[in-house]
Write a protein that holds these residues in place. Structure first.
Motif, short mmCIF file in Angstrom:
data_model
loop_
_atom_site.label_atom_id
_atom_site.label_comp_id
_atom_site.label_asym_id
_atom_site.label_seq_id
_atom_site.Cartn_x
_atom_site.Cartn_y
_atom_site.Cartn_z
N TRP A 94 -0.55 30.36 15.05
CA TRP A 94 -1.61 31.93 14.90
C TRP A 94 -0.60 32.80 16.16
O TRP A 94 -0.91 32.92 16.79
N GLY A 95 0.31 33.93 15.97
CA GLY A 95 1.04 34.83 16.75
C GLY A 95 2.42 34.71 17.16
O GLY A 95 3.40 35.50 17.86
N THR A 96 3.15 33.05 17.09
CA THR A 96 3.62 32.91 16.91
C THR A 96 4.59 32.30 16.18
O THR A 96 5.61 32.67 15.62
N ALA A 122 -0.41 38.84 22.25
CA ALA A 122 0.17 37.76 21.21
C ALA A 122 0.46 36.89 22.07
O ALA A 122 0.80 35.99 22.38
N SER A 123 1.95 38.00 22.60
CA SER A 123 2.96 37.14 22.90
C SER A 123 2.96 36.72 24.27
O SER A 123 3.54 35.17 25.21
N VAL A 124 2.18 37.83 25.03
CA VAL A 124 2.05 37.31 26.63
C VAL A 124 0.68 36.59 26.62
O VAL A 124 1.46 35.50 27.29
N SER A 125 -0.20 36.37 26.00
CA SER A 125 -1.14 34.99 26.07
C SER A 125 0.58 33.94 25.68
O SER A 125 -0.43 32.76 25.75
N HIS A 126 1.02 33.28 24.50
CA HIS A 126 1.17 32.41 24.35
C HIS A 126 2.46 32.04 24.93
O HIS A 126 3.43 31.51 25.45
N GLY A 127 2.93 32.83 26.83
CA GLY A 127 3.65 32.79 27.34
C GLY A 127 5.49 32.58 26.78
O GLY A 127 5.99 32.24 27.08
N ILE A 128 5.30 33.80 25.79
CA ILE A 128 6.57 34.10 24.92
C ILE A 128 7.75 34.33 25.87
O ILE A 128 8.96 34.22 25.95
N ALA A 174 3.34 42.83 14.98
CA ALA A 174 3.64 41.74 14.64
C ALA A 174 4.86 40.94 14.55
O ALA A 174 4.99 39.76 14.44
N MET A 175 5.78 42.00 14.73
CA MET A 175 7.31 41.31 14.61
C MET A 175 7.73 41.29 15.76
O MET A 175 8.78 40.42 16.66
N SER A 176 6.67 41.24 17.05
CA SER A 176 6.81 41.51 18.19
C SER A 176 7.44 39.86 19.41
O SER A 176 8.52 39.76 19.34
N SER A 177 6.65 38.61 18.35
CA SER A 177 6.80 37.41 18.31
C SER A 177 7.95 36.87 17.99
O SER A 177 8.29 35.36 17.79
#
Length: 537
Positions: A94-96, A122-128, A174-177
């Motif tokens: 979720w979020g990736t 979400a992108s920060v927390s998943h380290g994207i 939503a599109m960020s990741s």
């Protein structure tokens, strides 16, 4: 529509069954539905309120709401069955790999955090990527979404932007990741027609450029005609029909699908009553020390009639309603209601003044207490304004439920146990409970499918005829304006651009801004959006 769909299946749902718990028992919501989505494809999910569209869309991510459960089937993403994964495993996706754009952006944002931080969270927390890079990409998305001051708007809090701006920000989030699959749950519901065109184009471009798949949930058939490669029709948790978009638009097979395609039949005769129940005179308004949101706004509302206020997001429509209700005291001007000047501030108005003017808000999720039952939500005005208690209280709540075409089995449900359309109908019943003279309806049908919209509008017209209720209808839906209004007010950048009888406003020649609004209403032609873009280039 997407032109780069390949044959590889990104996600496949097989024989999915989902139940929900209410009235001390489990009830089926989704009944053995199959669904496939290919890379680069947009699948449109349509059907009336309560059909199971949002439930099925969330299930595509392996998620079910509280009080619901999977009871059968599989959700296959590659070699993974999401129904068999634990919560932590799914959260990694979720979020990736999956993103979700909710129907109600106002309920999805944290009021204590700035927009830019939530966009990239979400992108920060998943380290994207690095925070600085993600912020630059978010600003680019804000630009593509046609948000005002894209380099600065991320520093605002959710309450400092309009509903339409917040919905566009959520789409950017939503599109960020750059996920593989985005679930769009009525993403343009809160948007005016001119903004909607830009957002639809952006969504189409994102799908095309990144080979992203999307499930597009909507009740707006003209919108799904522009967005979807394929359409799946749901009703009562079952698939009714499924085919390529062009084929379904030309020749739907099932009677239910044909009923969705039917044009709204409401034809309201204009009320030309000269007696005014409300006069808005030379109003200026602003939020705090900020710039003026309303400038010299004057509107006359005839008794027993309906005035529709239309315009783009941020034009001042909802702010006008806030001034009338006393939620925002004006900087200048006055409000005359039934021949008497209203005090500017809500807290200074009498209980009788409060009772006579009720408001139904755009977002039912943020206007209902999630811990209160339908009995409490509808019943509060009965007790507060009319001192109705006991058996009479319960009987009146049941009567009001019937008026909005819900039965008494809903009386002890919580908001979380209702569909989006059902929630909005409960809000309408709550306003009716006060027995007001004027109801301000702020996008009250925007969350409803066309069948339910028509039923609600007919209900409101019947109530108006029987009870002599006056309506102010704030909406971006031109079809609703044509169906229900007597007079129309067009607003832009806090100014009244045009006002008059409906027949006058919709007859050419039009001022430039009104012409833009009317030309931006989607049509049931899959090539309409492409034609609009070509005409602007």
């Amino acid at each position: 529509m997407s032109k780069n769909r390949d044959n590889s299946i990104l996600l496949e749902m097989k024989n999915i069954s989902i139940e929900g718990y209410s009235d001390e028992a489990w009830h089926p919501i989704i009944k053995g539905v199959d669904l496939q989505i290919h890379r680069g494809e947009v699948l449109g999910l349509i059907g009336e309120s309560g059909a199971g569209k949002s439930t099925l869309g969330l299930a595509a991510m392996g998620f079910v709401r509280a009080g619901c459960r999977f009871t059968g089937g599989s959700v296959l993403f590659g070699d993974q069955d999401l129904t068999k994964m634990n919560e932590n495993e799914k959260r990694e996706l979720w979020g990736t790999k999956f993103s979700y754009v909710a129907q109600s952006a106002a309920a999805a944002f944290n009021p204590a955090h700035r927009l830019i931080n939530q966009t990239i969270e979400a992108s920060v927390s998943h380290g994207i990527s690095k925070t600085e890079t993600l912020e630059k990409e978010a600003i680019k998305l804000y630009e593509e979404m046609q948000l005002p001051n894209p380099t600065e708007i991320g520093g605002r809090y959710p309450h400092q932007v309009s509903g339409g701006q917040l919905q566009r920000t959520m789409t950017a989030m939503a599109m960020s990741s750059k996920p593989d699959l985005i679930i769009f749950d009525e993403p343009t519901t809160a948007l005016d027609v001119t903004t909607q065109v830009n957002v639809l184009v952006t969504i189409r471009n994102i799908v095309k450029e990144h080979n992203t798949a999307a499930i597009y949930i909507t009740h707006d058939l003209a919108v799904v005609a522009q967005m979807a490669d394929r359409i799946q029709v749901l009703r009562y948790g079952d698939t009714i029909e499924e085919s390529e978009t062009n084929k379904m638009l030309k020749s739907p097979k099932e009677d239910y699908t044909k009923s969705l395609w039917a044009v709204r039949s409401i034809k309201k005769k204009e009320n030309k009553n000269k007696e005014k129940i409300l006069s808005i005179k030379n109003i200026d308004a602003s939020y705090g020390s900020g710039p003026k949101v309303l400038q010299n706004v004057s509107i006359e509302v005839p008794k027993g009639g309906t005035v529709a206020i239309v315009g783009e997001s941020g034009s001042g429509k909802s702010t006008t309603a806030r001034v009338v209700t006393g939620l925002l005291p004006p900087d200048k001007g006055e409000i005359i209601f039934q021949g008497q000047k209203l005090t500017p501030n809500l807290s200074d108005r009498s209980k009788e003044d409060l009772r006579k003017i009720q408001m139904v808000y755009q977002s039912p999720d943020t206007s209902m207490n999630p811990r209160h039952t339908v009995r409490d939500i509808i019943g509060r005005p009965l007790e507060f304004y009319h001192n109705i208690k006991g058996k009479a209280y319960t009987n009146r709540v049941i009567d009001l439920l019937k008026m909005i075409e819900l039965d008494e089995t809903f009386i002890d449900r919580l908001p979380s146990e209702l569909s989006g359309g059902q929630k909005q109908r409960i809000c309408i019943a709550r306003a009716l409970a006060a027995e007001p003279d004027l109801i301000i309806c702020d996008e009250v049908t925007s969350a409803l499918d066309q069948i339910v919209q028509e039923g609600i509008l007919k209900l409101l017209l019947r109530l108006q005829k029987e009870l002599s209720i006056t309506y102010i209808f704030i909406t971006h839906d031109i079809a609703t304006v044509k169906a229900i209004s007597d007079e129309v007010v067009v607003m832009h950048n806090g100014l009244v651009v045009e006002q008059g009888m409906k027949s006058e406003i919709f007859s050419p020649p039009h001022p430039d801004y009104t012409k833009l609004l009317l030309s931006s209403v989607p049509e049931m032609d899959p090539n309409w959006l492409t034609k609009i873009l070509s005409s602007k280039n």
